[in-house]
Write a protein that holds these residues in place. Structure first.
Motif, PDB file in Angstrom:
ATOM      1  N   ARG A  22       0.716  -1.277  -0.064  1.00  0.00           N
ATOM      2  CA  ARG A  22      -0.091   0.133  -0.057  1.00  0.00           C
ATOM      3  C   ARG A  22       0.817   1.145   0.228  1.00  0.00           C
ATOM      4  NH1 ARG A  22      -5.543  -0.400   1.585  1.00  0.00           N
ATOM      5  NH2 ARG A  22      -6.258  -2.403   1.028  1.00  0.00           N
ATOM      6  N   GLN A  23       2.182   1.306  -0.530  1.00  0.00           N
ATOM      7  CA  GLN A  23       2.801   2.346  -0.813  1.00  0.00           C
ATOM      8  C   GLN A  23       2.209   3.531  -1.586  1.00  0.00           C
ATOM      9  OE1 GLN A  23       6.471   0.898  -2.083  1.00  0.00           O
ATOM     10  NE2 GLN A  23       5.967   1.060  -4.230  1.00  0.00           N
ATOM     11  N   ALA A  24       1.335   3.189  -2.316  1.00  0.00           N
ATOM     12  CA  ALA A  24       0.590   4.390  -3.121  1.00  0.00           C
ATOM     13  C   ALA A  24      -0.781   4.258  -2.415  1.00  0.00           C
ATOM     14  CB  ALA A  24       0.475   3.664  -4.701  1.00  0.00           C
ATOM     15  N   ILE A  67       4.788  -1.003  -7.002  1.00  0.00           N
ATOM     16  CA  ILE A  67       3.586  -2.330  -7.428  1.00  0.00           C
ATOM     17  C   ILE A  67       2.414  -1.412  -8.118  1.00  0.00           C
ATOM     18  CG2 ILE A  67       2.716  -1.625  -5.020  1.00  0.00           C
ATOM     19  CD1 ILE A  67       1.769  -4.687  -4.947  1.00  0.00           C
ATOM     20  N   LEU A  68       1.927  -1.933  -8.975  1.00  0.00           N
ATOM     21  CA  LEU A  68       0.968  -1.689  -9.865  1.00  0.00           C
ATOM     22  C   LEU A  68      -0.292  -1.003  -8.762  1.00  0.00           C
ATOM     23  CD1 LEU A  68      -0.428  -1.888 -12.442  1.00  0.00           C
ATOM     24  CD2 LEU A  68      -1.404  -4.220 -11.986  1.00  0.00           C
ATOM     25  N   PHE A  69      -0.653   0.157  -9.147  1.00  0.00           N
ATOM     26  CA  PHE A  69      -1.924   0.418  -8.573  1.00  0.00           C
ATOM     27  C   PHE A  69      -3.258   0.024  -8.994  1.00  0.00           C
ATOM     28  CE2 PHE A  69      -5.259   3.608  -7.944  1.00  0.00           C
ATOM     29  CZ  PHE A  69      -5.162   3.603  -6.518  1.00  0.00           C
ATOM     30  N   SER A  70      -3.800  -0.772  -8.173  1.00  0.00           N
ATOM     31  CA  SER A  70      -5.021  -1.491  -8.590  1.00  0.00           C
ATOM     32  C   SER A  70      -5.693  -2.029  -7.546  1.00  0.00           C
ATOM     33  CB  SER A  70      -4.693  -2.697  -9.531  1.00  0.00           C
ATOM     34  OG  SER A  70      -5.889  -3.029 -10.020  1.00  0.00           O
ATOM     35  N   ASP A  71      -6.466  -3.087  -7.481  1.00  0.00           N
ATOM     36  CA  ASP A  71      -7.069  -3.784  -6.166  1.00  0.00           C
ATOM     37  C   ASP A  71      -7.183  -5.307  -6.530  1.00  0.00           C
ATOM     38  OD1 ASP A  71      -8.026  -2.718  -3.706  1.00  0.00           O
ATOM     39  OD2 ASP A  71      -9.519  -4.349  -3.976  1.00  0.00           O
ATOM     40  N   ILE A  72      -7.195  -6.018  -5.253  1.00  0.00           N
ATOM     41  CA  ILE A  72      -7.310  -7.437  -5.581  1.00  0.00           C
ATOM     42  C   ILE A  72      -8.775  -7.786  -5.987  1.00  0.00           C
ATOM     43  CG2 ILE A  72      -5.834  -7.936  -3.702  1.00  0.00           C
ATOM     44  CD1 ILE A  72      -8.069  -8.764  -1.734  1.00  0.00           C
ATOM     45  N   LEU A  73      -9.778  -6.701  -5.863  1.00  0.00           N
ATOM     46  CA  LEU A  73     -11.080  -7.378  -6.164  1.00  0.00           C
ATOM     47  C   LEU A  73     -11.489  -7.081  -7.647  1.00  0.00           C
ATOM     48  CD1 LEU A  73     -12.838  -5.920  -2.960  1.00  0.00           C
ATOM     49  CD2 LEU A  73     -12.230  -8.162  -3.536  1.00  0.00           C
ATOM     50  N   THR A  74     -10.548  -6.672  -8.418  1.00  0.00           N
ATOM     51  CA  THR A  74     -10.582  -6.781  -9.886  1.00  0.00           C
ATOM     52  C   THR A  74     -10.954  -8.331 -10.177  1.00  0.00           C
ATOM     53  OG1 THR A  74      -8.689  -5.312 -10.211  1.00  0.00           O
ATOM     54  CG2 THR A  74      -9.316  -6.474 -12.215  1.00  0.00           C
ATOM     55  N   GLY A  90     -14.867   0.972   2.684  1.00  0.00           N
ATOM     56  CA  GLY A  90     -14.234   0.016   1.794  1.00  0.00           C
ATOM     57  C   GLY A  90     -15.090  -0.689   0.927  1.00  0.00           C
ATOM     58  N   PRO A  91     -14.631  -1.651   0.487  1.00  0.00           N
ATOM     59  CA  PRO A  91     -15.419  -2.496  -0.583  1.00  0.00           C
ATOM     60  C   PRO A  91     -16.668  -2.970  -0.269  1.00  0.00           C
ATOM     61  CG  PRO A  91     -13.669  -3.627  -0.035  1.00  0.00           C
ATOM     62  CD  PRO A  91     -13.709  -2.599   0.962  1.00  0.00           C
ATOM     63  N   VAL A  92     -17.633  -2.990  -1.226  1.00  0.00           N
ATOM     64  CA  VAL A  92     -19.120  -3.354  -0.794  1.00  0.00           C
ATOM     65  C   VAL A  92     -19.584  -4.274  -2.121  1.00  0.00           C
ATOM     66  CG1 VAL A  92     -21.362  -2.873  -0.466  1.00  0.00           C
ATOM     67  CG2 VAL A  92     -19.909  -1.770   0.670  1.00  0.00           C
TER      68      VAL A  92
HETATM   69  O1  CP3 Z   1       0.199  -1.672  -2.596  1.00  0.00           O
HETATM   70  C1  CP3 Z   1      -0.234  -0.667  -3.205  1.00  0.00           C
HETATM   71  O2  CP3 Z   1       0.108   0.644  -2.986  1.00  0.00           O
HETATM   72  C2  CP3 Z   1      -0.685  -1.143  -4.578  1.00  0.00           C
HETATM   73  C3  CP3 Z   1      -2.194  -0.904  -4.740  1.00  0.00           C
HETATM   74  C4  CP3 Z   1      -3.055  -1.810  -3.645  1.00  0.00           C
HETATM   75  C5  CP3 Z   1      -4.247  -1.461  -3.227  1.00  0.00           C
HETATM   76  N1  CP3 Z   1      -4.942  -2.608  -2.659  1.00  0.00           N
HETATM   77  C6  CP3 Z   1      -4.799   0.043  -3.440  1.00  0.00           C
HETATM   78  C7  CP3 Z   1      -6.048   0.529  -2.756  1.00  0.00           C
HETATM   79  C8  CP3 Z   1      -2.883  -3.403  -3.280  1.00  0.00           C
HETATM   80  C9  CP3 Z   1      -1.955  -4.162  -3.498  1.00  0.00           C
HETATM   81  C10 CP3 Z   1      -4.316  -3.410  -2.720  1.00  0.00           C
HETATM   82  C11 CP3 Z   1      -4.640  -4.846  -2.197  1.00  0.00           C
HETATM   83  C12 CP3 Z   1      -5.821  -5.217  -1.248  1.00  0.00           C
HETATM   84  N2  CP3 Z   1      -6.985  -4.712  -1.724  1.00  0.00           N
HETATM   85  C13 CP3 Z   1      -5.932  -6.231  -0.471  1.00  0.00           C
HETATM   86  C14 CP3 Z   1      -4.922  -6.967   0.175  1.00  0.00           C
HETATM   87  C15 CP3 Z   1      -3.795  -6.495   0.816  1.00  0.00           C
HETATM   88  C16 CP3 Z   1      -4.381  -5.793   2.286  1.00  0.00           C
HETATM   89  O3  CP3 Z   1      -4.084  -4.548   2.506  1.00  0.00           O
HETATM   90  O4  CP3 Z   1      -4.957  -6.649   3.056  1.00  0.00           O
HETATM   91  C17 CP3 Z   1      -7.170  -5.863   0.238  1.00  0.00           C
HETATM   92  C18 CP3 Z   1      -7.795  -7.110   1.236  1.00  0.00           C
HETATM   93  C19 CP3 Z   1      -7.794  -5.100  -0.624  1.00  0.00           C
HETATM   94  C20 CP3 Z   1      -9.219  -5.023  -0.653  1.00  0.00           C
HETATM   95  C21 CP3 Z   1      -9.580  -3.241  -0.217  1.00  0.00           C
HETATM   96  N3  CP3 Z   1      -9.402  -2.248  -1.124  1.00  0.00           N
HETATM   97  C22 CP3 Z   1     -10.054  -2.853   0.929  1.00  0.00           C
HETATM   98  C23 CP3 Z   1     -10.212  -3.706   2.162  1.00  0.00           C
HETATM   99  C24 CP3 Z   1     -10.031  -1.559   0.653  1.00  0.00           C
HETATM  100  C25 CP3 Z   1     -10.550  -0.433   1.601  1.00  0.00           C
HETATM  101  C26 CP3 Z   1      -9.505  -0.257   2.853  1.00  0.00           C
HETATM  102  C27 CP3 Z   1      -9.062   1.341   2.648  1.00  0.00           C
HETATM  103  O5  CP3 Z   1      -8.142   1.350   3.022  1.00  0.00           O
HETATM  104  O6  CP3 Z   1     -10.016   2.060   2.508  1.00  0.00           O
HETATM  105  C28 CP3 Z   1      -9.735  -1.380  -0.572  1.00  0.00           C
HETATM  106  C29 CP3 Z   1      -9.445  -0.078  -1.306  1.00  0.00           C
HETATM  107  C30 CP3 Z   1      -7.956   0.540  -1.732  1.00  0.00           C
HETATM  108  N4  CP3 Z   1      -7.164  -0.385  -2.387  1.00  0.00           N
HETATM  109  C31 CP3 Z   1      -7.458   1.657  -1.389  1.00  0.00           C
HETATM  110  C32 CP3 Z   1      -6.150   1.847  -1.860  1.00  0.00           C
HETATM  111  C33 CP3 Z   1      -5.147   2.730  -2.353  1.00  0.00           C
HETATM  112  C34 CP3 Z   1      -7.954   3.048  -0.909  1.00  0.00           C
HETATM  113  C35 CP3 Z   1      -8.925   3.658  -1.965  1.00  0.00           C
HETATM  114  C36 CP3 Z   1      -9.224   5.018  -1.626  1.00  0.00           C
HETATM  115  O7  CP3 Z   1     -10.208   5.109  -1.031  1.00  0.00           O
HETATM  116  O8  CP3 Z   1      -8.487   5.970  -2.122  1.00  0.00           O
END
Ligand code: CP3
Length: 341
Positions: A22-24, A67-74, A90-92
């Motif tokens: 989550r560095q981005a 790390i690619l900016f994306s999400d695991i829920l793709t 968060g995700p719904v």
């Molecule tokens: O690591 C990185 O910088 C790359 C991008 C990345 C994101 N999500 C961006 C993101 C990665 C690798 C993830 C993985 C991810 N996503 C996981 C596995 C890692 C972990 O953290 O446990 C999980 C469980 C998710 C599902 C997810 N996506 C959740 C639970 C949330 C909400 C939590 C929150 O912080 O709001 C997200 C949203 C999300 N994914 C954000 C980012 C930057 C926040 C989005 C925003 O509101 O701007």
């Protein structure tokens, strides 16, 4: 480029590479500035924006990997999950999968078409990170973790509904896991073909399973994915991250993985003695310590570096992702300590 890839290949490096899960994200003012204009989904699905956000932490801190900016829920969305990200929640997912009928209504699109925005972003990111001489890590959620979101309909602290399936209709859960496994292999294959240099699987929630259920509902699916990818792309390093997985790490280390990403609960002395030498260790600063005073933070980062000094194959990271409340100076301090080591 070399430092991260060498460490992932358990080769000697001048110092441990550093990047952060989550560095981005929202702790960065430049990310928040963009988020005022676009939703998270828009940012993820617009290759220009995904490229910009992927680069932000590289430009600010000089991390050793992007790390690619994306999400695991793709992968969930590609399978037919109706996904939104709700502020502060968060995700719904509005169509949770709890019955055979739910599973049948899933309306999947081929991931190769659905994820074209991801592959396009990778194509745009590569020349940019080449200027910084760092590799690009692609990723996907592991089937169990993504399935848990699809069953729960979002994040859940206890995975009650998923465990209800485990206890009542395990076959249904296996069917969903099978679908996700096929999807994830195709998705990561697409990322590799587009040019990512390494991949990481996130199994954040599998750490809530019992040992027996981990072996039944998480491990075999992860095994299938990494075995297939290693066969097709032996030179692409694979990292597996599972939160609260100290107990499960010996099982994960039997898979053909290159790196195991450990959370902050794992004793690194134990890890050095237990993780086979051909598997690199990634981790494991408690993300909560990024709120510590700089003196204590420095000491705790150095403790990790000292403990791992004699271990070939070590990548500095957090035990989980950076949270939005983290001061940007704390991350800079961590990077400075490692670069000065
Ligand atoms: O690591 C990185 O910088 C790359 C991008 C990345 C994101 N999500 C961006 C993101 C990665 C690798 C993830 C993985 C991810 N996503 C996981 C596995 C890692 C972990 O953290 O446990 C999980 C469980 C998710 C599902 C997810 N996506 C959740 C639970 C949330 C909400 C939590 C929150 O912080 O709001 C997200 C949203 C999300 N994914 C954000 C980012 C930057 C926040 C989005 C925003 O509101 O701007």
């Amino acid at each position: 480029m070399k430092r991260y890839l060498d460490a992932a290949a358990s080769k000697k490096t001048d110092r441990p590479p550093i990047w952060l899960m989550r560095q981005a994200g929202r702790y960065l003012p430049e990310y928040r500035a963009l988020r005022q204009k676009y939703s998270f989904m828009e940012m993820m699905k617009t290759p220009d924006l995904a490229t910009e956000v992927t680069l932000q932490p590289i430009q600010r801190y000089g991390f050793d990997a992007a790390i690619l900016f994306s999400d695991i829920l793709t992968t969930a969305e590609a399978l037919g999950a109706r996904l939104t990200f709700v502020e502060k929640k968060g995700p719904v997912i509005s169509n949770p999968i709890r019955t055979n009928d739910d599973l049948r209504t899933l309306n999947s699109q081929p991931i190769s078409e659905y994820a074209s925005f991801v592959y396009q972003a990778i194509t745009q990111i590569l020349p940019e990170i080449a200027k910084h001489n760092v590799p690009l890590i692609g990723f996907a959620g592991a089937p169990f973790t993504v399935a848990s979101y699809m069953v729960e309909g979002g994040s859940s602290p206890d995975l009650k509904e998923t465990k209800r399936l485990i206890g009542n209709t395990p076959k249904l859960l296996h069917q969903l896991l099978d679908k996700l496994t096929i999807e994830t292999i195709a998705y990561l294959r697409g990322q590799i073909e587009a040019g990512v240099h390494a991949v990481q699987l996130f199994d954040t929630w599998a750490g809530l399973l019992s040992f027996e259920d981990f072996k039944t509902f998480a491990l075999p699916y992860t095994q299938h994915i990494v075995t297939q990818l290693k066969t097709d792309y032996p030179h692409i390093p694979i990292t597996v991250f599972c939160r609260h997985s100290t107990t499960f790490s010996p099982l994960l280390c039997q898979l053909p993985i290159d790196v195991i990403s450990l959370d902050w609960q794992t004793d690194l002395h134990w890890a050095k003695a237990s993780i086979p030498d051909h598997i690199a260790i990634q981790g494991n600063l408690d993300p909560g310590l990024l709120l510590a005073s700089h003196d204590i933070l420095t000491k705790r980062v150095k403790n990790i570096l000292n403990t791992m000094a004699d271990r070939t194959g070590f990548i500095f990271n957090l035990g989980h992702g950076v949270t939005p409340d983290i001061p940007i100076d704390a991350v800079k301090r961590v990077v400075d300590v490692i670069k000065g080591y």
